[in-house]
Scaffold this motif. Structure first.
Motif, PDB file in Angstrom:
ATOM      1  N   SER A 268      12.643  30.993  -5.936  1.00 19.14           N
ATOM      2  CA  SER A 268      13.257  32.122  -5.246  1.00 19.14           C
ATOM      3  C   SER A 268      12.397  33.369  -5.363  1.00 19.14           C
ATOM      4  O   SER A 268      11.671  33.555  -6.339  1.00 19.14           O
ATOM      5  CB  SER A 268      14.643  32.423  -5.826  1.00 19.14           C
TER       6      SER A 268
ATOM      7  N   ARG B  81      19.406  29.484   3.474  1.00 19.23           N
ATOM      8  CA  ARG B  81      18.521  29.676   2.329  1.00 19.23           C
ATOM      9  C   ARG B  81      18.190  31.140   2.078  1.00 19.23           C
ATOM     10  O   ARG B  81      18.003  31.546   0.932  1.00 19.23           O
ATOM     11  CB  ARG B  81      17.218  28.899   2.524  1.00 19.23           C
TER      12      ARG B  81
ATOM     13  N   MET C  95      15.314  35.163  -0.822  1.00 19.06           N
ATOM     14  CA  MET C  95      14.823  33.872  -0.380  1.00 19.06           C
ATOM     15  C   MET C  95      15.028  32.857  -1.493  1.00 19.06           C
ATOM     16  O   MET C  95      14.540  33.040  -2.607  1.00 19.06           O
ATOM     17  CB  MET C  95      13.346  33.951   0.001  1.00 19.06           C
TER      18      MET C  95
ATOM     19  N   LEU D 264      12.827  27.840  -1.609  1.00 19.71           N
ATOM     20  CA  LEU D 264      11.622  28.068  -0.821  1.00 19.71           C
ATOM     21  C   LEU D 264      10.831  26.788  -0.607  1.00 19.71           C
ATOM     22  O   LEU D 264      10.765  25.921  -1.483  1.00 19.71           O
ATOM     23  CB  LEU D 264      10.751  29.124  -1.493  1.00 19.71           C
TER      24      LEU D 264
ATOM     25  N   ASP E  82       7.394  28.127   4.241  1.00 14.66           N
ATOM     26  CA  ASP E  82       7.771  29.537   4.194  1.00 14.66           C
ATOM     27  C   ASP E  82       6.583  30.437   3.880  1.00 14.66           C
ATOM     28  O   ASP E  82       6.712  31.663   3.941  1.00 14.66           O
ATOM     29  CB  ASP E  82       8.866  29.766   3.153  1.00 14.66           C
TER      30      ASP E  82
ATOM     31  N   VAL F 259       4.178  29.673  -1.187  1.00 15.56           N
ATOM     32  CA  VAL F 259       4.994  28.641  -1.815  1.00 15.56           C
ATOM     33  C   VAL F 259       4.121  27.406  -1.986  1.00 15.56           C
ATOM     34  O   VAL F 259       3.749  26.756  -1.005  1.00 15.56           O
ATOM     35  CB  VAL F 259       6.238  28.311  -0.991  1.00 15.56           C
TER      36      VAL F 259
END
Length: 120
Positions: free
Chosen positions: A17, A66, A82, A85, A89, A118
């Motif tokens: 996150s 999400r 967020m 993830l 993303d 990510v």
């Protein structure tokens, strides 16, 4: 003049996150719609989420469920929480604010962009 300061990006593993923030300052009377856009490598810029002054929201299908967009009108700040993830993303994220300035001028303002990566 209006200045936007973005923060909260960085590197996170899949499933993690992050929370992005975008704070506006300057000759601001009020802010209408606030939004977050992103541009993944090699792809076009897309709308991620938007929120009206009254709190109505909409999201891209790819992030719905999400991501959560919110705002603090007293602080002229918009947030993007967020979660869960995914590698897809990964992008540069920009905030966008529809601002009514002191004196009656209405204009669109963009943040400089903040990297979200990510990866495992």
């Amino acid at each position: 003049q209006v200045q936007l300061v973005e923060s909260g990006g960085g590197l996170v593993q899949p499933g993690g996150s992050l929370r992005l923030s975008c704070a506006a300052s300057g000759s601001i009377l009020s802010i209408y719609t606030m939004g977050w856009y992103r541009q993944p490598p090699g792809k076009q810029r897309e709308l991620v989420a938007a929120i009206t002054r009254n709190g109505n929201t909409n999201y891209a299908d790819s992030v719905k469920g999400r991501f959560t967009i919110s705002r603090d009108n007293a602080k002229n700040t918009v947030y993007l929480q967020m979660q869960s993830l995914k590698p897809e993303d990964t992008a540069v994220y920009h905030c966008n604010l529809d601002i009514l300035r002191i004196g009656g001028t209405r204009s669109n303002s963009w943040g400089q962009g903040i990297q979200v990566t990510v990866s495992s």
